[in-house]
Motif scaffolding. Structure first.
Motif, short mmCIF file in Angstrom:
data_model
loop_
_atom_site.label_atom_id
_atom_site.label_comp_id
_atom_site.label_asym_id
_atom_site.label_seq_id
_atom_site.Cartn_x
_atom_site.Cartn_y
_atom_site.Cartn_z
N HIS B 276 0.82 -1.22 0.00
CA HIS B 276 0.00 0.00 0.00
C HIS B 276 0.85 1.27 0.00
O HIS B 276 0.33 2.37 0.18
N GLY B 277 2.18 1.12 -0.11
CA GLY B 277 3.06 2.30 -0.16
C GLY B 277 3.44 2.81 1.22
O GLY B 277 4.11 3.83 1.34
N TYR B 278 2.97 2.13 2.26
CA TYR B 278 3.36 2.56 3.61
C TYR B 278 3.43 1.34 4.55
O TYR B 278 2.84 0.30 4.26
N SER B 279 4.18 1.52 5.63
CA SER B 279 4.20 0.48 6.66
C SER B 279 4.01 1.15 8.02
O SER B 279 4.11 2.38 8.13
N LEU B 280 3.72 0.36 9.04
CA LEU B 280 3.47 0.92 10.38
C LEU B 280 4.78 0.96 11.17
O LEU B 280 5.52 -0.02 11.20
N LYS B 281 5.05 2.10 11.79
CA LYS B 281 6.27 2.24 12.60
C LYS B 281 5.90 2.62 14.03
O LYS B 281 5.00 3.43 14.26
N GLY B 282 6.64 2.09 14.97
CA GLY B 282 6.44 2.45 16.37
C GLY B 282 7.19 3.72 16.73
O GLY B 282 7.79 4.37 15.87
#
Lengths: 326, 326
Positions: B276-282
């Motif tokens: 989706h062009g993005y990832s989740l970062k903490g």
């Protein structure tokens, strides 16, 4: 270093034994600078005088005065003294006070009945239940009956939740922590961005003090009985609010030079030189702290008088809210 | 180092730029030991499976199942995803879920009507209002309508006050902080007497996390946007719970060697390598932290799955309380 002695009033009297390090360090620091003393008594007098002015204005404008109801259970001498001081302060400020005195062995229902009757009384704008209650009574159940709009001590959990949550406002801020913040503000101490340590986490002082300091954007750490190295954490603080009830707990070497110290502790300590055989001591070793801190509240004459002033202030605010008087 | 980009969903997408120190330090630490990864996904699966077992037992014994109602306002893609995940998790656990979807421009009254109807519905034991709401709506007013007995998110101020006060119990503990504590406990991390730092002070995570850690007798410091030297305070912590929503905020050199790190941050970050062009970062610079900490939660797969498991747990508890089923 401390020894507790029973008192007929039920409150513990503490004997403070000799403190060799204390004496030695005080001598070493004898020539160093001394902290500014935050004069709670005189600040509280100013506030009480302003409240009296507001009460007069209210009476003149709308023919009403604020009213405070006090519920006192049992014969504790300290509670009787506190209550007497509160009702006297009301009188001086022109606030009506009424009292319900109940015996030590009364039931929760009897207290709740007294509360309900004050809840309904339109001339009563604030109700306080003098704590502590005898052990057989469930504080939680009793406070659940107290009308939120009259909870001038701010002890109801909904008041506490609203104090804790951002974007919400509690109807009343508990008197002692409100007094602590007022002392800081009136002494020109900036709170925002400062490191603050609160020692003690009672529902009445420590908890609301930590929530209030956060509301003022301090970075707050809460120290309690399970804390390892409380002195190390306290030494990082620009502002120390201590409400542990342990005389001489906070030593001079617990403090960062230039810290501001608000001492909520008031513990009766054996003192043959005093009329009643005891004197009141704070949590802070005052003689040491005064040579390290930038400013400090004395005990007595620091936070104590502010608590009563804030009670009058909350009662006045409640009456103003009731009558929509600004 | 960060750049925010708007997203059609209304949520910010953050671009994380090159971090030279990060790369260098990681190289330096390349041969050092690596933290234990706390597998939130697998712990959450265990919990969900146990909940499914309890739901079956309830159905067999009393012919009832727990029910969760979800109110979703507007078309935010992230909210839609969260709600879909929650209702799927309900289905898998045998919990009934119902949903009220309202348009972006709905009124507070419309939401309150939906709430009132779920309040009255005896087959609904938990109600959640997916946050954030569109800006024209007053969250406070809406939550005031929500029945306390069905507030499975634990966001009502009375629940929060009861969580804060000693000697009181809240009906529900907010899901994400409850999940953080559960991760600590199930990973064998002792909390009592430990120094804990909570980064962020939102009503949903930071505040209740700090209150919960205190309930478990940790010494808690709360770090926020006004904190000077947050890295210095964080470096004192044995347990770090971070919920700031700022990717890479917590660097390796913010951590005390051997600290346990619970990363609540989940921020969508531009990542062309992802579908989706993005990832989740903490919030935590994971590559650095893993070489300093004793244990750490990954993002995704750490706290996220626990939040849903705790929602199911709160809903089950509520149903058990309603039917007096133990």
């Amino acid at each position: 270093m401390l020894k507790c002695l029973g008192l007929s009033s039920g409150r513990k009297l503490v004997r403070v034994l000799e403190h060799p390090f204390c004496a030695k360090q005080c001598q070493m620091l004898a020539n160093e600078k001394t902290a500014r003393v935050i004069d709670g008594k005189s600040i509280a007098e100013e506030i009480r005088s302003a409240i009296a002015g507001e009460v007069r204005r209210m009476k003149e404008c709308i023919g009403k005065i604020p009213g405070l109801a006090v519920i006192l259970v049992g014969q504790r001498r300290d509670s009787q003294t506190y209550v007497r001081n509160k009702t006297r302060a009301c009188e001086e400020a022109g606030i009506k006070s009424v009292m319900a005195e109940l015996p030590d062995n009364c039931t929760e229902d009897e207290i709740c009945n007294a509360l309900s009757s004050f809840n309904k009384d339109p001339s009563v704008h604030g109700i306080i239940v003098q704590l502590p209650l005898p052990q057989h009574l469930d504080e939680g159940k009793i406070f659940n009956v107290l009308s939120l709009e009259k909870d001038v001590d701010g002890f109801h959990p909904l008041n506490m939740g609203n104090l804790a949550m951002r974007g919400r406002e509690s109807l009343f801020i508990p008197c002692t922590p409100k007094g602590c913040i007022e002392l800081l503000i009136r002494s020109g101490v900036e709170i925002m961005g400062k490191n603050a340590v609160v020692i003690g986490r009672s529902n009445i002082v420590g908890l609301p003090a930590s929530l209030l300091l956060q509301r003022h954007h301090a970075t707050v750490s809460i120290v309690h009985a399970f804390t390892k190295n409380p002195e190390r954490i306290t030494r990082e603080a620009d502002i120390v609010v201590t409400a542990a009830g342990v005389p001489n707990l906070v030593r001079g070497n617990w403090l960062k030079p230039g810290a501001v110290v608000i001492d909520v502790g008031t513990c009766p300590v054996e003192d043959p030189s005093c009329e009643h055989g005891y004197s009141l001591k704070g949590d802070v070793c005052y003689e040491e702290a005064i040579r390290v801190a930038a400013a400090i509240t004395p005990v007595p004459g620091g936070v104590g008088p502010m608590t009563i002033a804030m009670l009058l202030s909350n009662t006045l605010d409640s009456a103003k809210r009731t009558y929509n008087f600004t």
